[in-house]
Structures are given as C-alpha cells and as structure tokens.
Design a protein around this motif. Structure first.
Motif, short mmCIF file in Angstrom:
data_model
loop_
_atom_site.label_atom_id
_atom_site.label_comp_id
_atom_site.label_asym_id
_atom_site.label_seq_id
_atom_site.Cartn_x
_atom_site.Cartn_y
_atom_site.Cartn_z
N PRO A 125 -13.98 5.07 -3.72
CA PRO A 125 -13.11 6.01 -3.86
C PRO A 125 -11.50 5.54 -3.52
O PRO A 125 -10.65 5.95 -3.98
N SER A 126 -11.41 4.79 -2.52
CA SER A 126 -10.21 4.20 -2.11
C SER A 126 -9.42 3.50 -3.13
O SER A 126 -8.27 3.19 -2.96
N LEU A 127 -10.27 3.06 -4.32
CA LEU A 127 -9.48 2.44 -5.37
C LEU A 127 -8.67 3.46 -6.33
O LEU A 127 -7.79 3.27 -7.13
N LYS A 128 -8.99 4.88 -6.21
CA LYS A 128 -8.51 5.91 -7.43
C LYS A 128 -7.17 5.79 -7.00
O LYS A 128 -6.32 5.92 -8.10
N PRO A 129 -6.53 5.88 -5.68
CA PRO A 129 -5.10 6.06 -5.79
C PRO A 129 -4.22 5.01 -6.51
O PRO A 129 -2.90 5.22 -6.95
N ASP A 130 -4.80 3.68 -6.72
CA ASP A 130 -4.32 2.63 -7.16
C ASP A 130 -4.63 2.44 -8.62
O ASP A 130 -4.22 1.54 -9.21
N LEU A 131 -5.31 3.49 -9.11
CA LEU A 131 -5.73 3.13 -10.64
C LEU A 131 -4.70 3.03 -11.49
O LEU A 131 -4.79 2.14 -12.48
N GLU A 132 -3.59 3.90 -11.58
CA GLU A 132 -2.52 3.69 -12.68
C GLU A 132 -2.08 2.41 -12.51
O GLU A 132 -1.57 1.75 -13.55
N GLU A 133 -1.61 1.88 -11.19
CA GLU A 133 -1.09 0.52 -11.20
C GLU A 133 -2.00 -0.68 -11.58
O GLU A 133 -1.24 -1.53 -12.13
N ILE A 134 -3.32 -0.47 -11.14
CA ILE A 134 -4.02 -1.44 -11.52
C ILE A 134 -4.24 -1.31 -13.05
O ILE A 134 -4.24 -2.44 -13.72
N LEU A 135 -4.19 -0.38 -13.96
CA LEU A 135 -4.24 -0.06 -15.23
C LEU A 135 -3.22 -0.98 -15.86
O LEU A 135 -3.41 -1.80 -16.75
N ALA A 136 -1.87 -0.64 -15.44
CA ALA A 136 -0.63 -1.19 -15.65
C ALA A 136 -0.57 -2.82 -15.80
O ALA A 136 -0.29 -3.42 -16.51
N GLU A 137 -1.27 -3.25 -14.88
CA GLU A 137 -1.41 -4.59 -14.48
C GLU A 137 -2.50 -5.34 -15.36
O GLU A 137 -2.29 -6.46 -15.73
N CYS A 138 -3.55 -4.62 -15.92
CA CYS A 138 -4.48 -5.04 -16.65
C CYS A 138 -4.15 -4.95 -18.39
O CYS A 138 -4.55 -5.71 -19.02
N TYR A 139 -3.01 -4.22 -18.37
CA TYR A 139 -2.59 -3.80 -19.70
C TYR A 139 -2.39 -5.34 -20.63
O TYR A 139 -2.71 -5.76 -21.89
N ALA A 140 -1.51 -6.26 -19.90
CA ALA A 140 -1.13 -7.62 -20.50
C ALA A 140 -2.41 -8.34 -20.87
O ALA A 140 -2.19 -8.90 -21.99
N ASP A 141 -3.28 -8.54 -19.68
CA ASP A 141 -4.49 -9.14 -20.34
C ASP A 141 -5.24 -8.55 -21.47
O ASP A 141 -5.77 -9.57 -22.27
#
Length: 156
Positions: A100-116
């Motif tokens: 669950p410690s990944l949840k707070p970073d989810l929006e940031e991770i999502l944005a990073e994945c978008y280009a790929d």
C-alpha cells in the motif's frame, strides 16, 4: 581483507542462486548472523522493492495502452483489449494490497508511464505519437476503475 568465508558466500550467490537463498534463510532461522552474506542479501531486498514498483509500472502501461487504443481506434475494439485491461487492473489491485505504500505515488507513476504507453500505442496502431494527448488524460482512479471503459470516452 576478504576472508575465505566471505568468498564462499559470494561464490554460492553467483553459482547457485536457489541454494544461496535456501542457505541464507536457514542461517537467518538459526540466527547464524555472522555467516550471512549480508551484502547480497541487502541488495536482494532492495531489488524486491524496485521489482514491486516495476510491476506496477508495467501493468499501468498495459492498461493505458489499451485505453488509448480503445479510445482512438473505436472501430478496432476487441474483447482481448478489454480482457487485458481487466487482467492488469486485477494485478494492480493485488500489488497495491500487498504494498500500500505505492498508493501515494500512483498519480506520479501513472504520469511517468504515459509516454511509454503512447509509444507502444503508436507502434501497435500505426497512429502517430502526435495523435495522442501530450500528457495522461486518465486519472489513477479512472485507470483502476472497473467501470471505466465506456463508449462515452472522448474520441480523439
């Protein structure tokens, strides 16, 4: 100065990974802390954390990829795209439940994945990269929402 025991521990790690794990676990259970290959054990534990994040990223890329294809190629929609979205959402739910410690970073991770995801979508659809919005048009809530996959999605 490196001792023979340290060399042997590193050699086992390099030559038989499974045996190294079994030996390390047994030494931890019996509290033989002075005989543990700490350097490689710490590296493995650090890698486990990175692996959880990489798994999340990989699954997000697949979901975004299929959402983009669903949205920008409505005439090509298939059950396999929808099935893939369902499967990768399930994997992410499990990952977030376990970490669950990944949840707070989810929006940031999502944005990073978008280009790929855009790069992959372009390769798979033949559409130019410029066809897709420059930044992620889906929120983390939408990406993970089982009900988010409708005909009402804005057409490109």
């Amino acid at each position: 100065m490196t001792t023979k025991l340290e060399v042997d521990r590193h050699k086992l790690y390099d030559t038989d990974y499974l045996r190294w794990i079994e030996t390390t676990v047994e030494k931890l259970r019996t509290r033989e802390y002075s005989n543990i290959d700490w350097e490689n054990l710490i590296a493995e534990i650090e890698d486990m954390g990175r692996s959880e994040r990489r798994s999340l990223e990989s699954n997000l890329v697949v979901i975004i990829l299929h959402l983009l294809k669903w949205q920008f190629q409505p005439d090509q929609r298939s059950g396999s795209w929808k099935g893939s979205i369902v499967e990768h959402r399930r994997r992410i739910r499990k990952t977030l439940k376990d970490s669950p410690s990944l949840k707070p970073d989810l929006e940031e991770i999502l944005a990073e994945c978008y280009a790929d995801a855009v790069e992959q979508a372009s390769a798979e659809t033949g559409l130019s990269v410029e066809t897709f919005p420059p930044s992620c048009i889906y929120s983390a809530i939408e990406v993970l929402d089982s009900d988010f996959l409708t005909d009402e999605m804005i057409q490109g």
